[in-house]
Enzyme design. Structure first.
Site, PDB file in Angstrom:
ATOM      1  N   HIS A  64      -3.819 -10.408   9.739  1.00 50.59           N
ATOM      2  CA  HIS A  64      -2.455 -10.861   9.465  1.00 50.59           C
ATOM      3  C   HIS A  64      -2.006 -11.965  10.423  1.00 50.59           C
ATOM      4  O   HIS A  64      -1.596 -13.047  10.001  1.00 50.59           O
ATOM      5  CB  HIS A  64      -1.470  -9.694   9.569  1.00 50.59           C
ATOM      6  CG  HIS A  64      -1.688  -8.624   8.556  1.00 50.59           C
ATOM      7  ND1 HIS A  64      -2.212  -8.870   7.305  1.00 50.59           N
ATOM      8  CD2 HIS A  64      -1.442  -7.289   8.583  1.00 50.59           C
ATOM      9  CE1 HIS A  64      -2.279  -7.747   6.622  1.00 50.59           C
ATOM     10  NE2 HIS A  64      -1.831  -6.768   7.377  1.00 50.59           N
TER      11      HIS A  64
ATOM     12  N   ARG B 221     -11.953   8.984  -9.651  1.00 46.41           N
ATOM     13  CA  ARG B 221     -12.859  10.108  -9.901  1.00 46.41           C
ATOM     14  C   ARG B 221     -12.170  11.249 -10.641  1.00 46.41           C
ATOM     15  O   ARG B 221     -12.833  12.053 -11.296  1.00 46.41           O
ATOM     16  CB  ARG B 221     -13.407  10.650  -8.567  1.00 46.41           C
ATOM     17  CG  ARG B 221     -14.325   9.701  -7.821  1.00 46.41           C
ATOM     18  CD  ARG B 221     -14.752  10.315  -6.495  1.00 46.41           C
ATOM     19  NE  ARG B 221     -15.521  11.535  -6.703  1.00 46.41           N
ATOM     20  CZ  ARG B 221     -16.847  11.583  -6.729  1.00 46.41           C
ATOM     21  NH1 ARG B 221     -17.551  10.481  -6.565  1.00 46.41           N
ATOM     22  NH2 ARG B 221     -17.471  12.728  -6.905  1.00 46.41           N
TER      23      ARG B 221
ATOM     24  N   GLY C 238      -4.443   6.272  -5.960  1.00 49.19           N
ATOM     25  CA  GLY C 238      -4.290   6.261  -4.518  1.00 49.19           C
ATOM     26  C   GLY C 238      -2.899   5.843  -4.060  1.00 49.19           C
ATOM     27  O   GLY C 238      -2.037   5.449  -4.846  1.00 49.19           O
ATOM     28  N   ASP C 239      -2.705   5.887  -2.747  1.00 47.50           N
ATOM     29  CA  ASP C 239      -1.396   5.618  -2.153  1.00 47.50           C
ATOM     30  C   ASP C 239      -0.965   4.168  -2.347  1.00 47.50           C
ATOM     31  O   ASP C 239       0.187   3.894  -2.689  1.00 47.50           O
ATOM     32  CB  ASP C 239      -1.435   5.971  -0.662  1.00 47.50           C
ATOM     33  CG  ASP C 239      -0.089   5.756   0.016  1.00 47.50           C
ATOM     34  OD1 ASP C 239       0.868   6.445  -0.363  1.00 47.50           O
ATOM     35  OD2 ASP C 239      -0.005   4.890   0.906  1.00 47.50           O
TER      36      ASP C 239
ATOM     37  N   ALA D 104      -1.908   2.031  -4.644  1.00 58.16           N
ATOM     38  CA  ALA D 104      -1.593   1.816  -6.061  1.00 58.16           C
ATOM     39  C   ALA D 104      -0.210   2.358  -6.388  1.00 58.16           C
ATOM     40  O   ALA D 104       0.585   1.697  -7.082  1.00 58.16           O
ATOM     41  CB  ALA D 104      -2.653   2.465  -6.939  1.00 58.16           C
ATOM     42  N   ARG D 105       0.091   3.535  -5.875  1.00 56.13           N
ATOM     43  CA  ARG D 105       1.393   4.163  -6.171  1.00 56.13           C
ATOM     44  C   ARG D 105       2.547   3.377  -5.558  1.00 56.13           C
ATOM     45  O   ARG D 105       3.582   3.161  -6.207  1.00 56.13           O
ATOM     46  CB  ARG D 105       1.394   5.594  -5.625  1.00 56.13           C
ATOM     47  CG  ARG D 105       2.711   6.335  -5.797  1.00 56.13           C
ATOM     48  CD  ARG D 105       2.643   7.722  -5.191  1.00 56.13           C
ATOM     49  NE  ARG D 105       2.298   7.684  -3.776  1.00 56.13           N
ATOM     50  CZ  ARG D 105       3.181   7.414  -2.808  1.00 56.13           C
ATOM     51  NH1 ARG D 105       4.451   7.173  -3.101  1.00 56.13           N
ATOM     52  NH2 ARG D 105       2.796   7.414  -1.542  1.00 56.13           N
TER      53      ARG D 105
ATOM     54  N   GLY E  64      -9.297   3.127  -7.777  1.00 53.70           N
ATOM     55  CA  GLY E  64      -8.384   3.765  -6.832  1.00 53.70           C
ATOM     56  C   GLY E  64      -6.978   3.828  -7.399  1.00 53.70           C
ATOM     57  O   GLY E  64      -5.983   3.764  -6.665  1.00 53.70           O
TER      58      GLY E  64
ATOM     59  N   LYS F 262      -8.171  -5.192   2.596  1.00 51.86           N
ATOM     60  CA  LYS F 262      -8.599  -5.005   3.965  1.00 51.86           C
ATOM     61  C   LYS F 262      -8.633  -3.509   4.280  1.00 51.86           C
ATOM     62  O   LYS F 262      -7.969  -2.728   3.563  1.00 51.86           O
ATOM     63  CB  LYS F 262      -7.682  -5.757   4.930  1.00 51.86           C
ATOM     64  CG  LYS F 262      -6.387  -5.033   5.331  1.00 51.86           C
ATOM     65  CD  LYS F 262      -5.676  -5.825   6.382  1.00 51.86           C
ATOM     66  CE  LYS F 262      -4.498  -5.046   6.954  1.00 51.86           C
ATOM     67  NZ  LYS F 262      -4.870  -3.998   7.874  1.00 51.86           N
TER      68      LYS F 262
END
Length: 479
Positions: free
Chosen positions: A236, A51, A20-21, A23-24, A17, A144
């Site tokens: 949380h 992918r 993905g968001d 990670a960014r 991933g 999560k």
């Protein structure tokens, strides 16, 4: 100043991933900051996986944009990007797995970070094992939500345990990586001042608040399937409750700490409906209401929840824990407020009984702690009492210390070190769901709708009544 950074061994981190968001926003910047801090060097490698059909240069350009910082040293950025490579993989097929296997180095720590949807956990874990990529010393990190209920959490645990041992599985909850959350343990177990008072005979009640000012915009579909209970309370807030209420572990080791947290969860009483307040935000301006972001115009999903929780053990019998969290509230605040009991006898005649001492542990913003005390109001006119605060904001008190790490920075480095202390164990997750499921089932079967509350407020009226009926009040959210 001597650096307090402890270097980690060379590693191969595989980030699924990687485009993905999360990670960014969090993972790539966190890794870059740890690299700049000198916590790992050029002998480590980070392999991005997704992918998308990208070449290395294109992917590195994306990473460079993610870690973009006007204060960053360009030479450091270039060195970091040299550690970054990319492999296109079909997580549920066979494409790319042989290339990943060939890219892994022997005798190097291997960590697999699954920043992907939970339905990919099992397929990825099986392919890591089947292709000989996972070794007995490898670590696998999962984000999560870890399950939607007890049954699905058990399925996910079983899928991971088919390929990895429990000591290899790191279920990440970024709240546990916050500096102040860890300081809660230091406050309790490294000081003789508070721990003798940390019980029901001295503490009247505890309030745990995680308030957010943002809406669910962009996450409406996800939130309709989770709600505040599944998204925030079961994980949380549950972890904050455990760290506040747990018994002192015999030693500071991963299993000793997690054993004590598990005991807290297992001691939680069922929560009756009258001790729960659910809300859904409304607005009439541009921001819109919850229903404006939901695919279901009749959604009864809660964007706010407050509840009174009892821990049925000797330490906490008679001392309730009040939990609340919600979207579109007045301010962004996360804190634990410990309310000590009033003095048993007031010796100053004609004075109002002061509020008992309150210890406020701030998680965000402005991490720190404040102890509210009662003193004499300065000046003539007799013994008048007023409140004074002893404040320790970490940014002010520890000016010479290294800037606090982002939670993801700390947790990723803990994975490399093999330290599971700040990660949830499988039985913890399942016990938390076993407690939460009947609560969710209760309001589902009753057909109860959440009470509406205004954007920018402190939540619905029912949440205030939850405290007022016990003769207590919530701490104000924000200023």
């Amino acid at each position: 100043m001597v650096s307090r950074v402890i270097p980690v061994s060379a590693f191969d981190l595989v980030l699924f991933g990687a485009t993905g968001d999360l990670a960014r926003r969090k993972i790539w910047p966190g890794l870059f900051h740890r690299f700049v801090a000198g916590q790992f060097d050029e002998s480590s490698r980070i392999l991005g996986v997704s992918r998308s059909d990208l070449d290395r240069e294109t992917f590195q350009a994306r990473v460079a944009k993610a870690i973009e910082d006007p204060t960053a040293d360009k030479a450091q950025v270039a060195k970091f990007l040299e550690l970054v490579d990319y492999i296109s993989i079909d997580a549920t097929g066979e494409r790319g797995w042989e290339a990943l296997a060939n890219a892994m180095r022997p005798d190097t720590v291997r960590a697999f970070y699954l920043s992907v949807a939970p339905n990919f956990f099992g397929p990825i874990a099986r392919r890591l094992e089947r292709n000989g990529i996972a070794t007995p010393d490898s670590r696998i990190v999962v984000e999560k939500p870890f399950g939607h209920d007890l049954e699905s959490a058990k399925v996910l645990n079983a899928e991971l345990r088919e390929c990895f041992q429990e000591h290899q599985i790191y279920r990440i909850d970024h709240y546990l990586g916050k500096e102040t959350v860890q300081n809660l343990m230091a406050l309790r177990f490294a000081n003789s001042l508070f721990e003798p008072l940390w019980n029901s005979s001295q503490i009247d009640h505890v309030q745990i608040t995680v308030a957010e000012s943002l809406s669910v915009e962009g996450r409406g579909e996800y939130y309709d399937h989770s709600g505040a209970m599944r998204d925030m309370v079961q994980n949380h807030l549950m972890q904050l409750l455990c760290l506040t209420a747990m018994e002192p572990p015999s030693k500071f080791t991963p299993n000793a700490v997690r054993n004590e947290k598990l005991k807290v969860i297992e001691a939680l009483e069922p929560v009756p409906m009258q001790d729960i307040a659910r809300g859904q935000y409304r607005a009439f301006g541009e921001q819109g209401s919850y229903l404006d972001h939901s695919s279901n115009p009749n959604s009864t999903t809660e964007s706010f929840i407050a509840m009174k929780v009892e821990v049925a053990n000797w330490r906490w019998a008679g001392t309730p824990f009040y939990l609340r969290t919600g979207k579109c509230l007045r301010d962004r605040v996360s804190e634990i407020a410990v309310y000590f009991r009033n003095p048993p006898h007031m010796i100053f005649p004609g004075t109002e009984t002061p509020q008992g001492n309150v210890l406020v542990i701030r998680l965000q913003p402005d991490e720190g702690m404040t102890l509210h005390t009662t003193i004499k109001d300065p000046g003539p006119g007799g013994m008048r009492l007023t409140e004074a605060s002893l404040d320790m904001t970490f940014a002010d008190s520890l000016k010479d210390a290294e800037k606090p790490q982002d939670a993801y920075e700390r947790l990723i480095m803990d994975v490399i070190r093999g330290d599971q202390t700040l990660f949830m164990r499988g039985d913890e997750v399942e016990s938390a769901w076993a407690w939460a499921d009947p609560i969710i089932q209760g309001w589902t079967e009753s057909g109860a709708k959440p009470q509406q509350y205004d954007v920018g407020s402190a939540g619905p009226e029912d949440a205030l009544l939850l405290m007022h009926k016990d003769g207590r009040r919530w701490r104000p959210i924000g200023t």
